[in-house]
Scaffold this motif. Structure first.
Motif, PDB file in Angstrom:
ATOM      1  N   LEU A  18      39.415  61.388  52.249  1.00  0.00           N
ATOM      2  CA  LEU A  18      40.639  61.190  53.025  1.00  0.00           C
ATOM      3  C   LEU A  18      41.716  62.164  52.569  1.00  0.00           C
ATOM      4  O   LEU A  18      42.388  62.799  53.397  1.00  0.00           O
ATOM      5  N   LEU A  19      41.870  62.310  51.251  1.00  0.00           N
ATOM      6  CA  LEU A  19      42.878  63.234  50.728  1.00  0.00           C
ATOM      7  C   LEU A  19      42.593  64.665  51.177  1.00  0.00           C
ATOM      8  O   LEU A  19      43.520  65.424  51.485  1.00  0.00           O
ATOM      9  N   LYS A  20      41.334  65.014  51.250  1.00  0.00           N
ATOM     10  CA  LYS A  20      40.940  66.345  51.738  1.00  0.00           C
ATOM     11  C   LYS A  20      41.236  66.474  53.233  1.00  0.00           C
ATOM     12  O   LYS A  20      41.811  67.472  53.683  1.00  0.00           O
ATOM     13  N   LEU A  21      40.862  65.474  54.011  1.00  0.00           N
ATOM     14  CA  LEU A  21      41.000  65.547  55.464  1.00  0.00           C
ATOM     15  C   LEU A  21      42.455  65.630  55.928  1.00  0.00           C
ATOM     16  O   LEU A  21      42.740  66.247  56.951  1.00  0.00           O
ATOM     17  N   VAL A  22      43.381  65.028  55.170  1.00  0.00           N
ATOM     18  CA  VAL A  22      44.797  65.094  55.577  1.00  0.00           C
ATOM     19  C   VAL A  22      45.524  66.273  54.947  1.00  0.00           C
ATOM     20  O   VAL A  22      46.703  66.479  55.186  1.00  0.00           O
ATOM     21  N   GLY A  23      44.819  67.059  54.116  1.00  0.00           N
ATOM     22  CA  GLY A  23      45.415  68.267  53.559  1.00  0.00           C
ATOM     23  C   GLY A  23      46.130  68.108  52.232  1.00  0.00           C
ATOM     24  O   GLY A  23      46.763  69.043  51.752  1.00  0.00           O
ATOM     25  N   ILE A  24      46.040  66.940  51.616  1.00  0.00           N
ATOM     26  CA  ILE A  24      46.672  66.752  50.300  1.00  0.00           C
ATOM     27  C   ILE A  24      45.837  67.438  49.222  1.00  0.00           C
ATOM     28  O   ILE A  24      46.367  68.000  48.272  1.00  0.00           O
ATOM     29  N   ALA A  25      44.514  67.404  49.394  1.00  0.00           N
ATOM     30  CA  ALA A  25      43.600  68.083  48.465  1.00  0.00           C
ATOM     31  C   ALA A  25      42.897  69.211  49.209  1.00  0.00           C
ATOM     32  O   ALA A  25      42.604  69.094  50.399  1.00  0.00           O
ATOM     33  N   ASP A  26      42.630  70.299  48.501  1.00  0.00           N
ATOM     34  CA  ASP A  26      41.920  71.434  49.099  1.00  0.00           C
ATOM     35  C   ASP A  26      40.424  71.195  49.199  1.00  0.00           C
ATOM     36  O   ASP A  26      39.733  71.851  49.974  1.00  0.00           O
ATOM     37  N   SER A  27      39.913  70.246  48.393  1.00  0.00           N
ATOM     38  CA  SER A  27      38.478  69.970  48.391  1.00  0.00           C
ATOM     39  C   SER A  27      38.256  68.524  47.976  1.00  0.00           C
ATOM     40  O   SER A  27      39.168  67.867  47.466  1.00  0.00           O
ATOM     41  N   GLY A  28      37.022  68.046  48.186  1.00  0.00           N
ATOM     42  CA  GLY A  28      36.684  66.700  47.729  1.00  0.00           C
ATOM     43  C   GLY A  28      36.808  66.574  46.218  1.00  0.00           C
ATOM     44  O   GLY A  28      37.231  65.545  45.700  1.00  0.00           O
ATOM     45  N   GLY A  29      36.468  67.642  45.506  1.00  0.00           N
ATOM     46  CA  GLY A  29      36.590  67.638  44.043  1.00  0.00           C
ATOM     47  C   GLY A  29      38.034  67.510  43.592  1.00  0.00           C
ATOM     48  O   GLY A  29      38.337  66.779  42.648  1.00  0.00           O
ATOM     49  N   GLN A  30      38.927  68.222  44.264  1.00  0.00           N
ATOM     50  CA  GLN A  30      40.344  68.103  43.927  1.00  0.00           C
ATOM     51  C   GLN A  30      40.841  66.702  44.274  1.00  0.00           C
ATOM     52  O   GLN A  30      41.647  66.126  43.551  1.00  0.00           O
ATOM     53  N   GLY A  31      40.329  66.147  45.371  1.00  0.00           N
ATOM     54  CA  GLY A  31      40.682  64.772  45.735  1.00  0.00           C
ATOM     55  C   GLY A  31      40.279  63.796  44.649  1.00  0.00           C
ATOM     56  O   GLY A  31      41.037  62.898  44.294  1.00  0.00           O
ATOM     57  N   LYS A  32      39.075  63.987  44.084  1.00  0.00           N
ATOM     58  CA  LYS A  32      38.622  63.124  42.986  1.00  0.00           C
ATOM     59  C   LYS A  32      39.542  63.235  41.782  1.00  0.00           C
ATOM     60  O   LYS A  32      39.854  62.240  41.132  1.00  0.00           O
ATOM     61  N   ALA A  33      39.989  64.458  41.483  1.00  0.00           N
ATOM     62  CA  ALA A  33      40.878  64.663  40.337  1.00  0.00           C
ATOM     63  C   ALA A  33      42.225  63.983  40.560  1.00  0.00           C
ATOM     64  O   ALA A  33      42.793  63.390  39.632  1.00  0.00           O
ATOM     65  N   ILE A  34      42.727  64.033  41.780  1.00  0.00           N
ATOM     66  CA  ILE A  34      44.005  63.381  42.090  1.00  0.00           C
ATOM     67  C   ILE A  34      43.870  61.872  41.909  1.00  0.00           C
ATOM     68  O   ILE A  34      44.736  61.225  41.314  1.00  0.00           O
ATOM     69  N   VAL A  35      42.772  61.305  42.408  1.00  0.00           N
ATOM     70  CA  VAL A  35      42.545  59.861  42.258  1.00  0.00           C
ATOM     71  C   VAL A  35      42.429  59.497  40.782  1.00  0.00           C
ATOM     72  O   VAL A  35      43.039  58.531  40.314  1.00  0.00           O
ATOM     73  N   ALA A  36      41.669  60.289  40.013  1.00  0.00           N
ATOM     74  CA  ALA A  36      41.458  60.009  38.591  1.00  0.00           C
ATOM     75  C   ALA A  36      42.757  60.065  37.796  1.00  0.00           C
ATOM     76  O   ALA A  36      42.887  59.406  36.762  1.00  0.00           O
ATOM     77  N   THR A  41      47.856  55.140  45.271  1.00  0.00           N
ATOM     78  CA  THR A  41      47.843  53.697  45.479  1.00  0.00           C
ATOM     79  C   THR A  41      47.288  53.399  46.862  1.00  0.00           C
ATOM     80  O   THR A  41      47.479  54.171  47.804  1.00  0.00           O
ATOM     81  N   VAL A  42      46.585  52.284  46.962  1.00  0.00           N
ATOM     82  CA  VAL A  42      46.074  51.788  48.235  1.00  0.00           C
ATOM     83  C   VAL A  42      46.662  50.401  48.412  1.00  0.00           C
ATOM     84  O   VAL A  42      46.464  49.525  47.577  1.00  0.00           O
ATOM     85  N   ASP A  43      47.438  50.229  49.473  1.00  0.00           N
ATOM     86  CA  ASP A  43      48.125  48.961  49.733  1.00  0.00           C
ATOM     87  C   ASP A  43      48.937  48.507  48.517  1.00  0.00           C
ATOM     88  O   ASP A  43      48.970  47.338  48.163  1.00  0.00           O
ATOM     89  N   GLY A  44      49.573  49.474  47.826  1.00  0.00           N
ATOM     90  CA  GLY A  44      50.478  49.173  46.722  1.00  0.00           C
ATOM     91  C   GLY A  44      49.826  48.999  45.362  1.00  0.00           C
ATOM     92  O   GLY A  44      50.510  48.735  44.378  1.00  0.00           O
ATOM     93  N   VAL A  45      48.503  49.143  45.280  1.00  0.00           N
ATOM     94  CA  VAL A  45      47.788  48.959  44.020  1.00  0.00           C
ATOM     95  C   VAL A  45      47.147  50.286  43.613  1.00  0.00           C
ATOM     96  O   VAL A  45      46.511  50.938  44.435  1.00  0.00           O
ATOM     97  N   VAL A  46      47.318  50.677  42.345  1.00  0.00           N
ATOM     98  CA  VAL A  46      46.716  51.923  41.869  1.00  0.00           C
ATOM     99  C   VAL A  46      45.203  51.855  42.056  1.00  0.00           C
ATOM    100  O   VAL A  46      44.567  50.870  41.688  1.00  0.00           O
ATOM    101  N   GLU A  47      44.658  52.898  42.667  1.00  0.00           N
ATOM    102  CA  GLU A  47      43.209  52.962  42.925  1.00  0.00           C
ATOM    103  C   GLU A  47      42.606  54.099  42.126  1.00  0.00           C
ATOM    104  O   GLU A  47      43.003  55.247  42.286  1.00  0.00           O
ATOM    105  N   LEU A  48      41.666  53.782  41.239  1.00  0.00           N
ATOM    106  CA  LEU A  48      41.022  54.785  40.399  1.00  0.00           C
ATOM    107  C   LEU A  48      39.592  55.080  40.822  1.00  0.00           C
ATOM    108  O   LEU A  48      38.953  55.976  40.273  1.00  0.00           O
ATOM    109  N   ARG A  49      39.081  54.347  41.809  1.00  0.00           N
ATOM    110  CA  ARG A  49      37.717  54.609  42.300  1.00  0.00           C
ATOM    111  C   ARG A  49      37.790  55.767  43.295  1.00  0.00           C
ATOM    112  O   ARG A  49      38.361  55.635  44.366  1.00  0.00           O
ATOM    113  N   LYS A  50      37.206  56.875  42.914  1.00  0.00           N
ATOM    114  CA  LYS A  50      37.306  58.094  43.717  1.00  0.00           C
ATOM    115  C   LYS A  50      36.695  57.940  45.102  1.00  0.00           C
ATOM    116  O   LYS A  50      37.152  58.546  46.061  1.00  0.00           O
TER     117      LYS A  50
END
Length: 74
Positions: A18-36, A41-50
């Motif tokens: 999702l982060l990749k598709l909306v342009g926040i991350a350049d790649s799925g790998g970068q998206g994983k790093a952002i989540v990690a 947050t998802v619905d106000g709760v920190v989400e660490l599951r990539k």
């Protein structure tokens, strides 16, 4: 705050993709790093599951961006 509407065309999308598709991350790998990093947050709760399954109706926040996940009907 930047607001992004994402039209989901299937049952769910993985958080890192999702982060990749909306342009926040350049790649799925970068998206994983952002989540990690604990910045997402998802619905106000920190989400660490990539690969957390994000479904229509959920709100994902990263920094100053808010992503509203919409179903095909919006």
């Amino acid at each position: 705050m930047q607001r992004i509407d994402f039209d989901l065309d299937r049952e769910h999308v993985e958080l890192n993709q999702l982060l990749k598709l909306v342009g926040i991350a350049d790649s799925g790998g970068q998206g994983k790093a952002i989540v990690a990093s604990g910045e997402v947050t998802v619905d106000g709760v920190v989400e660490l599951r990539k690969t957390a399954k994000i479904r229509a109706g959920q709100i994902v926040r990263v920094g100053d961006a808010e992503i509203r996940v919409l179903g095909v009907e919006g």
